[in-house]
Write a protein that holds these residues in place. Structure first.
Motif, PDB file in Angstrom:
ATOM      1  N   ALA A   1       0.810  -0.988  -0.109  1.00 14.36           N
ATOM      2  CA  ALA A   1      -0.129   0.038   0.008  1.00 14.36           C
ATOM      3  C   ALA A   1       0.944   1.392  -0.036  1.00 14.36           C
ATOM      4  CB  ALA A   1      -1.004   0.099   1.415  1.00 14.36           C
ATOM      5  N   MET A   2       0.291   2.464  -0.319  1.00 18.27           N
ATOM      6  CA  MET A   2       1.024   3.639  -0.221  1.00 18.27           C
ATOM      7  C   MET A   2       0.345   4.579   1.094  1.00 18.27           C
ATOM      8  SD  MET A   2       1.753   4.856  -3.930  1.00 18.27           S
ATOM      9  CE  MET A   2       2.801   3.932  -5.298  1.00 18.27           C
ATOM     10  N   LEU A   3       1.290   5.045   1.731  1.00 17.29           N
ATOM     11  CA  LEU A   3       0.901   6.037   2.816  1.00 17.29           C
ATOM     12  C   LEU A   3       1.347   7.366   2.541  1.00 17.29           C
ATOM     13  CD1 LEU A   3       1.901   2.770   4.124  1.00 17.29           C
ATOM     14  CD2 LEU A   3       1.175   3.908   6.249  1.00 17.29           C
TER      15      LEU A   3
ATOM     16  N   VAL B   1      -4.132   6.423   3.422  1.00 15.13           N
ATOM     17  CA  VAL B   1      -3.678   5.213   2.944  1.00 15.13           C
ATOM     18  C   VAL B   1      -4.440   4.717   1.711  1.00 15.13           C
ATOM     19  CG1 VAL B   1      -2.945   2.745   3.488  1.00 15.13           C
ATOM     20  CG2 VAL B   1      -2.851   4.595   5.254  1.00 15.13           C
ATOM     21  N   VAL B   2      -3.807   4.371   0.627  1.00 13.90           N
ATOM     22  CA  VAL B   2      -4.312   3.926  -0.815  1.00 13.90           C
ATOM     23  C   VAL B   2      -3.735   2.435  -0.723  1.00 13.90           C
ATOM     24  CG1 VAL B   2      -4.402   4.275  -3.203  1.00 13.90           C
ATOM     25  CG2 VAL B   2      -4.179   6.039  -1.390  1.00 13.90           C
TER      26      VAL B   2
ATOM     27  N   ARG C   1       4.918  13.757   2.172  1.00 15.93           N
ATOM     28  CA  ARG C   1       5.670  12.881   1.485  1.00 15.93           C
ATOM     29  C   ARG C   1       4.786  11.468   1.351  1.00 15.93           C
ATOM     30  NH1 ARG C   1       7.101  12.758   6.992  1.00 15.93           N
ATOM     31  NH2 ARG C   1       7.040  10.621   7.975  1.00 15.93           N
ATOM     32  N   LEU C   2       5.236  10.496   0.422  1.00 14.20           N
ATOM     33  CA  LEU C   2       4.652   9.238   0.087  1.00 14.20           C
ATOM     34  C   LEU C   2       5.599   8.099   0.466  1.00 14.20           C
ATOM     35  CD1 LEU C   2       2.189   8.364  -1.133  1.00 14.20           C
ATOM     36  CD2 LEU C   2       3.241   8.183  -3.039  1.00 14.20           C
TER      37      LEU C   2
ATOM     38  N   ARG D   1      -9.818   1.008  -1.939  1.00 12.85           N
ATOM     39  CA  ARG D   1     -10.217   1.905  -0.663  1.00 12.85           C
ATOM     40  C   ARG D   1      -9.211   2.736  -0.250  1.00 12.85           C
ATOM     41  NH1 ARG D   1     -11.828  -2.477   4.424  1.00 12.85           N
ATOM     42  NH2 ARG D   1     -14.013  -2.948   3.496  1.00 12.85           N
ATOM     43  N   LEU D   2      -9.730   3.952   0.254  1.00 11.44           N
ATOM     44  CA  LEU D   2      -9.042   5.101   0.815  1.00 11.44           C
ATOM     45  C   LEU D   2      -9.396   4.996   2.206  1.00 11.44           C
ATOM     46  CD1 LEU D   2      -9.290   7.979  -1.956  1.00 11.44           C
ATOM     47  CD2 LEU D   2      -7.387   6.776  -1.442  1.00 11.44           C
ATOM     48  N   GLU D   3      -8.457   5.188   3.155  1.00 17.39           N
ATOM     49  CA  GLU D   3      -8.224   5.237   4.538  1.00 17.39           C
ATOM     50  C   GLU D   3      -7.659   6.411   5.104  1.00 17.39           C
ATOM     51  OE1 GLU D   3      -6.794   1.556   6.177  1.00 17.39           O
ATOM     52  OE2 GLU D   3      -8.589   0.538   5.409  1.00 17.39           O
TER      53      GLU D   3
END
Length: 378
Positions: free
Chosen positions: A125-127, A142-143, A207-208, A239-241
């Motif tokens: 995932a990417m945060l 979070v993606v 940042r990612l 989902r996006l969180e």
């Protein structure tokens, strides 16, 4: 020998009891002599109380163990309204961003500890770490992996009606990271607009990260609000969180405790208009103050009918119009037809609603027909 015989007797009694419980209703022995829990024991183990007077404090078992890890937090009704506004904004902006039919919905709004959430993030995932500029604190977006590949597929011209291809076991490319950063920019802009009616704040992308250990924006034990959003783009989506620590929301905590949000958080324009109209029809008394003097109480008590009080102002001096103890205007005293009248010259500055006195009043030109008397009868 006596101790050994007692232990044998006890073991025999336990065996007989187990045999009776394992036996069927007709007295025949069951094929499996294992101990079977009845419904009352199951309810006690799971923490359910079937009695009408059962209270939550008396619950035990697995439910008590599970609840020990939950976070007790103060309910913020306005936050739910803000996230609902965010969903409506994102549905429109993501349609413009992807040129596709996008539907956004809220799966859940929960509260949990920061460390528990990081341990439960499904990888890969990417945060995205963002900062609330006005509140000087941070949050996370979070993606998940299906959403990443769906966005890449849509933005790069993938055909509709086909699921996004997922290639596991490799790091994300620069193109994928760039497209996700653009997506996060759109989401953070909508989040800023959602908070705008409550409190002006700017959420800026920092940042990612792809490793949760590098996205530590809060202490592991701090409580956070987690919003799970589901984004559907026909047959694709994910989902996006959004994770916001309570420490980030602390500056606007009082505003988030409001029960409802109208156009301006409960401001009633109808009542304001009615109040303004009624105030315009309110009658007040304006006093024309010629002079103010301080006299001893004994001198006041000695006053009799026919005594005269000399005023300490010259003829033609300006007078003051006051409402109660508040001086409002400076005016000239004169006569109109058969009545005494005053002509307003200027408005007096209001400094804390002090008493109407003589200090700081500049003399004005004498009005025609003003009385020249220096004394008035008491």
């Amino acid at each position: 020998m006596s101790d050994g015989s007692q232990e044998e007797d006890l073991a025999a009694a336990w065996g007989a009891a187990l045999g009776q419980e394992a036996a069927g209703p007709g007295g025949g022995a069951a094929p499996d002599a294992a101990r079977v829990l009845n419904q009352a024991e199951i309810d006690s183990l799971l923490g359910f109380d079937a009695g009408p007077g059962g209270r939550e404090e008396a619950q035990t078992g697995i439910q008590r163990i599970i609840r020990s890890g939950l976070v007790s937090y103060e309910r913020l009704p306005m936050l739910e309204i803000i996230f609902d506004r965010l969903v409506r904004l994102m549905s429109t902006t993501l349609r413009n961003f992807t040129s596709d039919n996008v539907e956004v919905s809220i799966d859940s709004i929960t509260s949990l500890r920061f460390a528990d959430y990081l341990n439960s993030v499904p990888l890969p995932a990417m945060l995205g770490v963002f900062k609330a500029e006005t509140w000087d604190n941070y949050g996370l977006v979070v993606v998940d992996s299906p959403m990443i590949y769906s966005v890449v597929d849509v933005l790069l011209g993938g055909r509709r009606g086909t699921a996004a291809m997922r290639i596991e076991g490799r790091p994300y490319t620069t193109i994928e990271r760039t497209l996700v950063e653009r997506l996060l920019g759109v989401v953070l802009a909508d989040l800023t607009a959602a908070f705008e009616p409550l409190s002006p704040v700017v959420f800026r992308f920092e940042r990612l990260e792809v490793n949760p250990r590098f996205a530590m924006i809060s202490r592991p034990s701090n409580a956070c609000v987690l919003v799970r959003l589901r984004v559907e783009m026909e047959d694709r989506g994910g989902r996006l969180e959004i994770l916001i620590p309570y420490a980030t929301l602390e500056p606007v905590r009082e505003l988030l405790l409001q029960q409802f949000m109208g156009e301006r958080f409960g401001r009633d324009s109808i009542w304001e208009t009615h109040l303004a109209e009624e105030l315009r029809h309110t009658e007040i008394v304006l006093d024309v103050v010629l002079d103010e003097q301080t006299m001893p109480l004994g001198a006041v008590l000695d006053l009799r009918v026919g005594d005269r009080i000399a005023l300490g102002v010259p003829p033609g001096a300006p007078v003051r119009l006051a409402c109660g103890s508040v001086a409002l205007f400076e005016a000239q005293l004169g006569r109109r037809e058969s009545r005494l009248a005053v002509r307003i010259e200027r408005a007096l500055p209001r400094e804390g609603g002090g008493r109407a006195g003589r200090g700081g009043v500049a003399p004005a030109a004498q009005a025609e027909g003003a009385p020249q008397a220096e004394e008035v009868p008491a």
